[in-house]
Design a protein around this motif. Structure first.
Motif, PDB file in Angstrom:
ATOM      1  N   VAL A  55      -6.840  49.725 -26.607  1.00 58.65           N
ATOM      2  CA  VAL A  55      -6.720  48.268 -26.199  1.00 58.65           C
ATOM      3  C   VAL A  55      -5.159  47.915 -26.127  1.00 58.65           C
ATOM      4  O   VAL A  55      -4.845  47.184 -25.166  1.00 58.65           O
ATOM      5  CB  VAL A  55      -7.545  47.352 -27.091  1.00 58.65           C
ATOM      6  N   GLN A  56      -4.551  48.089 -27.186  1.00 57.46           N
ATOM      7  CA  GLN A  56      -3.040  47.869 -27.185  1.00 57.46           C
ATOM      8  C   GLN A  56      -2.389  48.539 -26.160  1.00 57.46           C
ATOM      9  O   GLN A  56      -1.449  47.883 -25.420  1.00 57.46           O
ATOM     10  CB  GLN A  56      -2.357  48.117 -28.542  1.00 57.46           C
ATOM     11  N   ASP A  57      -2.786  49.717 -25.623  1.00 53.49           N
ATOM     12  CA  ASP A  57      -1.993  50.270 -24.642  1.00 53.49           C
ATOM     13  C   ASP A  57      -2.256  49.657 -23.169  1.00 53.49           C
ATOM     14  O   ASP A  57      -1.279  49.636 -22.460  1.00 53.49           O
ATOM     15  CB  ASP A  57      -2.438  51.872 -24.296  1.00 53.49           C
ATOM     16  N   VAL A  58      -3.462  49.256 -23.017  1.00 55.21           N
ATOM     17  CA  VAL A  58      -3.790  48.813 -21.833  1.00 55.21           C
ATOM     18  C   VAL A  58      -3.269  47.298 -21.598  1.00 55.21           C
ATOM     19  O   VAL A  58      -2.808  46.996 -20.691  1.00 55.21           O
ATOM     20  CB  VAL A  58      -5.505  48.654 -21.454  1.00 55.21           C
ATOM     21  N   ASP A  94      -9.859  53.135 -34.871  1.00 49.28           N
ATOM     22  CA  ASP A  94      -8.394  53.075 -34.772  1.00 49.28           C
ATOM     23  C   ASP A  94      -8.001  53.432 -33.246  1.00 49.28           C
ATOM     24  O   ASP A  94      -7.285  52.981 -32.718  1.00 49.28           O
ATOM     25  CB  ASP A  94      -8.068  54.154 -35.655  1.00 49.28           C
ATOM     26  N   MET A  95      -9.044  54.686 -32.826  1.00 50.89           N
ATOM     27  CA  MET A  95      -8.646  55.182 -31.403  1.00 50.89           C
ATOM     28  C   MET A  95      -8.849  54.008 -30.209  1.00 50.89           C
ATOM     29  O   MET A  95      -8.154  53.743 -29.243  1.00 50.89           O
ATOM     30  CB  MET A  95      -9.509  56.385 -30.987  1.00 50.89           C
ATOM     31  N   HIS A  96      -9.995  53.251 -30.473  1.00 48.73           N
ATOM     32  CA  HIS A  96     -10.261  51.869 -29.697  1.00 48.73           C
ATOM     33  C   HIS A  96      -8.999  50.983 -29.630  1.00 48.73           C
ATOM     34  O   HIS A  96      -8.714  50.431 -28.892  1.00 48.73           O
ATOM     35  CB  HIS A  96     -11.488  51.277 -30.283  1.00 48.73           C
ATOM     36  N   LEU A 114     -12.504  42.139 -23.004  1.00 45.64           N
ATOM     37  CA  LEU A 114     -13.251  43.159 -21.941  1.00 45.64           C
ATOM     38  C   LEU A 114     -13.523  44.626 -22.499  1.00 45.64           C
ATOM     39  O   LEU A 114     -14.085  45.137 -21.699  1.00 45.64           O
ATOM     40  CB  LEU A 114     -12.231  43.155 -20.685  1.00 45.64           C
ATOM     41  N   ALA A 115     -12.978  44.930 -23.780  1.00 37.59           N
ATOM     42  CA  ALA A 115     -13.183  46.132 -24.045  1.00 37.59           C
ATOM     43  C   ALA A 115     -14.253  46.288 -24.919  1.00 37.59           C
ATOM     44  O   ALA A 115     -14.181  46.755 -26.104  1.00 37.59           O
ATOM     45  CB  ALA A 115     -11.914  46.376 -24.955  1.00 37.59           C
ATOM     46  N   ASP A 116     -15.470  45.968 -24.537  1.00 42.31           N
ATOM     47  CA  ASP A 116     -16.843  46.289 -25.235  1.00 42.31           C
ATOM     48  C   ASP A 116     -17.650  47.457 -24.537  1.00 42.31           C
ATOM     49  O   ASP A 116     -18.714  47.605 -24.717  1.00 42.31           O
ATOM     50  CB  ASP A 116     -17.581  44.943 -25.103  1.00 42.31           C
ATOM     51  N   GLY A 117     -16.921  48.364 -23.867  1.00 40.04           N
ATOM     52  CA  GLY A 117     -17.176  49.513 -23.212  1.00 40.04           C
ATOM     53  C   GLY A 117     -18.156  49.306 -22.103  1.00 40.04           C
ATOM     54  O   GLY A 117     -18.479  50.243 -21.122  1.00 40.04           O
ATOM     55  N   ARG A 118     -18.159  48.075 -21.408  1.00 41.20           N
ATOM     56  CA  ARG A 118     -18.802  47.629 -20.167  1.00 41.20           C
ATOM     57  C   ARG A 118     -18.020  48.490 -19.096  1.00 41.20           C
ATOM     58  O   ARG A 118     -16.947  48.390 -18.931  1.00 41.20           O
ATOM     59  CB  ARG A 118     -19.068  46.156 -20.035  1.00 41.20           C
ATOM     60  N   SER A 158     -14.612  50.066 -18.359  1.00 43.54           N
ATOM     61  CA  SER A 158     -15.455  51.102 -19.588  1.00 43.54           C
ATOM     62  C   SER A 158     -14.367  51.385 -20.657  1.00 43.54           C
ATOM     63  O   SER A 158     -14.398  52.573 -21.026  1.00 43.54           O
ATOM     64  CB  SER A 158     -16.187  52.442 -18.816  1.00 43.54           C
ATOM     65  N   ILE A 159     -13.714  50.220 -21.014  1.00 40.67           N
ATOM     66  CA  ILE A 159     -12.707  50.528 -22.094  1.00 40.67           C
ATOM     67  C   ILE A 159     -13.470  50.752 -23.542  1.00 40.67           C
ATOM     68  O   ILE A 159     -13.766  49.587 -24.026  1.00 40.67           O
ATOM     69  CB  ILE A 159     -11.900  49.166 -22.325  1.00 40.67           C
TER      70      ILE A 159
END
Length: 298
Positions: free
Chosen positions: A205-208, A199-201, A222-226, A146-147
């Motif tokens: 993503v960068q931190d993950v 920007d927060m998103h 993978l970072a589409d909120g799923r 759920s990124i």
């Protein structure tokens, strides 16, 4: 027979004397409970010598990082702690506190082996704080990933109009009133909020990607909120091992060579005042002091 000074005091000041007796009874009761807790309930492994495993419990919505970060730092300073398990049961959290926990875990992982163990849920901010760990363990049915970033904005203009409430506040700039419940957003305000979210998103993503040592493109895909089950996350590379807390502890022992006899140091310990311990938490004051909108990793 002449009465003692104690009797005279109790007779002359019955209310004060009674209050003093109550205080004395409460103090004795709390001391007895503390002794009972130490002998039968307290995890006394912290008082043992030798190697230990630290356990950081991260539960519920992450809205305040102070106790978690303080506990992580305490484990870092403790030279007897040779490895740490993050036990996570969290649906996510507010962006700032989640980032503070992430940074503390990242710093801890430079000097200790860290394994994240996901319980029922470690989604969004819950996954975010796990990502700097050396290994992530999740149950097959854990809800995770759920990124993404979310901000909930409500328009109550019609309701306010029906009950006769009008907004007459004065603002210093175009966007100072952005997100008010008193009217719909303008197109420029939507663009403004979307830029904040994007920007927060991007930070998420960068931190993950950094924490997991993954290519940025892999995480973006993978970072589409799923949300994912633990098994799905394992198949995509967001999780390393399928299992529960026992498997996480065993994995940590394998990575560090810590013996099975090593004690566990669990925290953070919830700090509850004496009055709250006796009476319980009771409040009639609603909290309307927060902002109208909060950005969350959820």
């Amino acid at each position: 027979m002449e009465k003692t000074s104690q009797n005279k005091f109790s007779q002359r000041h019955p209310l004060i004397f009674g209050f003093m007796l109550i205080i004395a009874a409460v103090v004795i009761f709390m001391m007895a409970m503390a002794v009972f807790n130490f002998l039968f309930l307290e995890d006394r492994s912290r008082f043992r010598t030798g190697e230990k495993i630290g356990v950081v419990n991260i539960s519920g919505l992450i809205t305040d990082s102070r106790e978690i970060v303080d506990w992580i730092n305490e484990l870092k300073r403790n030279e007897s702690v040779k490895g740490v398990v993050l036990r996570i049961n969290s649906p996510g959290g507010v962006v700032g506190p989640s980032q503070e926990v992430y940074a503390a875990v990242q710093d801890l992982a430079r000097t200790r082996t860290v394994v994240a163990s996901m319980g029922a849920m470690a989604a969004s901010g819950g996954y975010y704080v796990a990502s700097p760990a050396h290994q992530i363990v999740a149950n097959p049915g854990t809800l995770t990933a759920s990124i993404g970033v979310k901000a909930t904005l409500t328009n109550m203009q019609e309701l306010m109009r029906k009950i006769g409430i009008q907004d007459q506040a004065i603002y210093s700039g175009e966007f100072k009133d952005a997100g008010t419940v008193m009217r719909p957003m303008t197109d420029r305000e939507k663009e403004y909020f979307q830029a904040l979210i994007d920007d927060m998103h991007d930070q998420f993503v960068q931190d993950v990607a950094q924490g997991r040592n993954m290519a940025l493109e892999e995480v973006i895909a993978l970072a589409d909120g799923r949300a994912m089950t633990g098994r799905q996350a394992y198949q995509t590379g967001l999780v390393d091992v399928l299992g529960g807390m026992n498997e996480a502890l065993e994995l940590l022992r394998e990575l560090t060579g810590i013996k099975e006899s090593a004690g566990l140091l669990e925290g953070p310990v919830q700090k509850v005042s004496l009055v709250r311990r006796i009476l319980g938490e009771f409040s009639l004051t609603p909290d309307f002091a927060g902002p109208r909108w909060i950005f969350t990793y959820e």
